[in-house]
Design a protein around this motif. Sequence first.
Motif, PDB file in Angstrom:
ATOM      1  N   GLY A   1       0.766  -1.242  -0.055  1.00 11.45           N
ATOM      2  CA  GLY A   1      -0.002   0.074  -0.016  1.00 11.45           C
ATOM      3  C   GLY A   1       0.941   1.322  -0.010  1.00 11.45           C
ATOM      4  N   PHE A   2       0.264   2.391  -0.309  1.00 12.42           N
ATOM      5  CA  PHE A   2       0.714   3.684  -0.153  1.00 12.42           C
ATOM      6  C   PHE A   2      -0.166   4.667   0.197  1.00 12.42           C
ATOM      7  N   ASN A   3       0.427   5.931   0.573  1.00 14.87           N
ATOM      8  CA  ASN A   3      -0.327   6.799   1.165  1.00 14.87           C
ATOM      9  C   ASN A   3       0.136   8.239   0.671  1.00 14.87           C
ATOM     10  N   ASP A   4      -0.368   9.026  -0.034  1.00 15.85           N
ATOM     11  CA  ASP A   4       0.429  10.184  -0.578  1.00 15.85           C
ATOM     12  C   ASP A   4       0.860  10.965   0.612  1.00 15.85           C
ATOM     13  N   GLN A   5       0.424  11.057   1.753  1.00 15.61           N
ATOM     14  CA  GLN A   5       0.972  11.801   2.754  1.00 15.61           C
ATOM     15  C   GLN A   5       2.334  11.098   3.201  1.00 15.61           C
ATOM     16  N   LYS A   6       2.378  10.034   3.055  1.00 17.96           N
ATOM     17  CA  LYS A   6       3.688   9.283   3.471  1.00 17.96           C
ATOM     18  C   LYS A   6       4.540   8.728   2.410  1.00 17.96           C
ATOM     19  N   ASN A   7       4.285   9.169   1.252  1.00 18.47           N
ATOM     20  CA  ASN A   7       5.233   8.476   0.187  1.00 18.47           C
ATOM     21  C   ASN A   7       5.604   9.777  -0.717  1.00 18.47           C
ATOM     22  N   PRO A   8       6.707  10.077  -0.552  1.00 17.60           N
ATOM     23  CA  PRO A   8       7.378  11.342  -1.306  1.00 17.60           C
ATOM     24  C   PRO A   8       7.434  10.762  -2.861  1.00 17.60           C
ATOM     25  N   LEU A   9       7.866   9.887  -3.095  1.00 15.26           N
ATOM     26  CA  LEU A   9       7.978   9.429  -4.537  1.00 15.26           C
ATOM     27  C   LEU A   9       6.690   9.462  -5.300  1.00 15.26           C
ATOM     28  N   ALA A  10       5.637   8.928  -4.699  1.00 10.74           N
ATOM     29  CA  ALA A  10       4.499   9.035  -5.530  1.00 10.74           C
ATOM     30  C   ALA A  10       4.128  10.597  -5.860  1.00 10.74           C
ATOM     31  N   GLY A  11       4.121  11.158  -4.873  1.00 13.08           N
ATOM     32  CA  GLY A  11       3.936  12.708  -4.935  1.00 13.08           C
ATOM     33  C   GLY A  11       4.798  13.497  -6.068  1.00 13.08           C
ATOM     34  N   ARG A  12       5.943  12.924  -5.969  1.00 11.08           N
ATOM     35  CA  ARG A  12       6.871  13.708  -7.020  1.00 11.08           C
ATOM     36  C   ARG A  12       6.606  13.286  -8.286  1.00 11.08           C
ATOM     37  N   ILE A  13       6.208  11.801  -8.591  1.00 12.52           N
ATOM     38  CA  ILE A  13       5.953  11.607  -9.822  1.00 12.52           C
ATOM     39  C   ILE A  13       4.965  12.157 -10.444  1.00 12.52           C
ATOM     40  N   LYS A  14       3.884  12.280  -9.882  1.00 10.85           N
ATOM     41  CA  LYS A  14       2.431  12.597 -10.391  1.00 10.85           C
ATOM     42  C   LYS A  14       2.070  13.854 -10.074  1.00 10.85           C
ATOM     43  N   ALA A  15       2.409  14.398  -9.133  1.00 13.72           N
ATOM     44  CA  ALA A  15       2.082  15.672  -8.638  1.00 13.72           C
ATOM     45  C   ALA A  15       0.491  15.760  -8.660  1.00 13.72           C
ATOM     46  N   ARG A  16      -0.186  14.720  -7.855  1.00 13.21           N
ATOM     47  CA  ARG A  16      -1.457  14.502  -7.853  1.00 13.21           C
ATOM     48  C   ARG A  16      -1.631  13.935  -6.388  1.00 13.21           C
ATOM     49  N   THR A  17      -2.990  13.971  -6.014  1.00  9.71           N
ATOM     50  CA  THR A  17      -3.556  13.388  -4.729  1.00  9.71           C
ATOM     51  C   THR A  17      -3.711  11.962  -5.055  1.00  9.71           C
ATOM     52  N   TRP A  18      -3.368  11.029  -4.366  1.00 12.27           N
ATOM     53  CA  TRP A  18      -3.451   9.596  -4.627  1.00 12.27           C
ATOM     54  C   TRP A  18      -4.290   9.103  -3.365  1.00 12.27           C
ATOM     55  N   GLY A  19      -4.331   9.630  -2.256  1.00 13.47           N
ATOM     56  CA  GLY A  19      -5.012   9.088  -1.305  1.00 13.47           C
ATOM     57  C   GLY A  19      -4.450   7.774  -0.796  1.00 13.47           C
TER      58      GLY A  19
ATOM     59  N   GLN B   1       9.016  -8.217  -3.989  1.00 13.36           N
ATOM     60  CA  GLN B   1       9.095  -6.660  -4.337  1.00 13.36           C
ATOM     61  C   GLN B   1      10.101  -5.935  -5.491  1.00 13.36           C
ATOM     62  N   GLY B   2       9.708  -5.162  -6.220  1.00 18.87           N
ATOM     63  CA  GLY B   2       9.969  -4.393  -7.449  1.00 18.87           C
ATOM     64  C   GLY B   2      10.967  -3.524  -7.054  1.00 18.87           C
ATOM     65  N   ASP B   3      11.984  -3.324  -7.921  1.00 20.40           N
ATOM     66  CA  ASP B   3      13.088  -2.307  -8.053  1.00 20.40           C
ATOM     67  C   ASP B   3      12.634  -0.978  -7.518  1.00 20.40           C
ATOM     68  N   GLY B   4      13.092  -0.476  -6.540  1.00 20.30           N
ATOM     69  CA  GLY B   4      12.675   0.992  -5.991  1.00 20.30           C
ATOM     70  C   GLY B   4      11.627   0.814  -4.967  1.00 20.30           C
ATOM     71  N   GLU B   5      11.001  -0.284  -4.871  1.00 16.99           N
ATOM     72  CA  GLU B   5       9.852  -0.484  -3.765  1.00 16.99           C
ATOM     73  C   GLU B   5       8.942   0.692  -3.704  1.00 16.99           C
ATOM     74  N   ILE B   6       8.649   1.071  -4.744  1.00 22.14           N
ATOM     75  CA  ILE B   6       7.946   2.589  -4.876  1.00 22.14           C
ATOM     76  C   ILE B   6       6.550   2.745  -3.990  1.00 22.14           C
ATOM     77  N   ASN B   7       6.124   1.758  -3.590  1.00 23.59           N
ATOM     78  CA  ASN B   7       4.880   1.921  -2.740  1.00 23.59           C
ATOM     79  C   ASN B   7       5.197   2.452  -1.441  1.00 23.59           C
ATOM     80  N   CYS B   8       6.425   2.374  -1.179  1.00 24.52           N
ATOM     81  CA  CYS B   8       7.052   2.913   0.321  1.00 24.52           C
ATOM     82  C   CYS B   8       6.624   2.041   1.420  1.00 24.52           C
TER      83      CYS B   8
END
Lengths: 307, 307
Positions: free
Chosen positions: B89-107, B189-196
């Motif tokens: 899982g990921f949470n845009d409040q806790k996940n810097p990468l998701a926010g930077r990639i997409k510059a959007r609210t993921w929830g 696990q994928g490379d980067g473990e992007i889901n934080c």
Amino acid sequence: MQIASRLITYNAHSRENPPQITVAAGEEFMAQTELCTGSWLHSLADTWSPEKTNALNPTVCVGVADAHPGDILAVHIREIIPDALGYTGFNDQKNPLAGRIKARTWGLNVKTVAITAEGIRWNNQLSLPVRPMIGTLGTAPAGEARSNAWGGLHGGNMDVQEIRAGTTVYLPVFVEGALLHIGDVHALQGDGEINCSGGIECRAEVRLSADLIRQARPLRCVRAEDSESLMTIACGRGLTRTFQTATGELLDWICRDYGIPVNDAYLLLGQVMQARCTQFVNPTRSYICKIPKRYLPLRSSPQPMTP
Amino acid sequence: MQIASRLITYNAHSRENPPQITVAAGEEFMAQTELCTGSWLHSLADTWSPEKTNALNPTVCVGVADAHPGDILAVHIREIIPDALGYTGFNDQKNPLAGRIKARTWGLNVKTVAITAEGIRWNNQLSLPVRPMIGTLGTAPAGEARSNAWGGLHGGNMDVQEIRAGTTVYLPVFVEGALLHIGDVHALQGDGEINCSGGIECRAEVRLSADLIRQARPLRCVRAEDSESLMTIACGRGLTRTFQTATGELLDWICRDYGIPVNDAYLLLGQVMQARCTQFVNPTRSYICKIPKRYLPLRSSPQPMTP
């Protein structure tokens, strides 16, 4: 088959470079690529030294008839036949990475090798596999020329091992005729390409063809595809940013062309994305991100990348 | 077989943590690892949300009898049996990468999955492979405790897929008894473990043993080895530096233990080194560099890593 000869090469991707040949969409052609440092290597006894370098990553230039700005060029790499001679080497004066790793004087270290069907003869005991790839492949930018040392949205000096026979590389078209630049074949390259001037650098004969995707969505970085995987390749100075750009582009690709909701797609990439920085020594570094196609639904659209 | 139970876990690698069990060199033991966020997951209906997190990457702690500072602990991973439940899982409040990639609210985006012998049930159409790995594995530092979020010379939260069954991980011993910390197993696990907060995070039962290499040469980063490859793993904030550290350590390894002159070894790594940043979201990133053993001479010394 039309041939773009290595007798005429360029040191930059530029709209000012007259193409040696112009091919139709789908037409197979041959590019004879030159060594990354020019035309000095002629026998196993020849070894590189800095003053022998007479060109900066020279490329041949091929026009594609009826390619217009806004199209995407789908470059199909059919075959890469490396020359029988290759070399690699590094010089502590020219190689920031070597100096930083070991904080010592390395001097000039070079190796010229025979490349045969059986492998690369590294020494009497060791043969390395031949895995030829195109180091530099890109289109001419719309504005100022880009040095052949650089990679970017136009492609260029990406130095990614996956740019090999069987791969299709998707490059934006910025100028009429696309002006595809091709050079810098490596018979083999490790991740990072830490020797600076190289993997196993060699001349090559490369068979390619190019199709056009009309009025495509804009790309944020280069895309590529083979039978196994979708791939995105971002080049730039900063590793974090290139990783993010390539990841973001892969995300967009699987959402739009495979119909996966964006949040699900991101969760999936977290589990199965493969990613490497293949180039750690050029002015621009290259990050490749990949997803195996077996994890994707059957493609909903037969015409990917169109609006 | 002695068992280190997940009923007692720690949130930092610390010399102050009493080991649950103490094993002899070579003795096989079991570590029952907890989820990276604690003990909340009990059924497929349970889904992660931030307030459920009740631990930071908890680890069990195992002492190794007669391990002394200056030794190297060779941790052999025999088997990793993941639990039948996992989540990501990921949470845009806790996940810097998701926010930077997409510059959007993921929830908040979460997924709980069943892990079976046949695979990970991602959805009705898709099964993902089970490739279990230990995310966090390290020894207690000599000085202050290190959070289980961090990786470093002591190992810790490396999040490298190659830390799996069949791999031996070489970790420095800093304190009497080594105090090996183990936790954070991922079924995939994928490379980067992007889901934080994750790959496929799960509890697991891990069978291990540990040998001691006495008075070894100091390591600059973690080493690992399996039947195919030698590997070095460096963790830190900067990607360039972790790449350089891991490359430098791999270079030293193949020079000293395989008798290759350093300049030749560097030239060789330029052709065949494999390298990935497997972790792009933690406070420390992990770079793994690898060389396949088939490119190395037969090892000259039966006792690697000794002076």
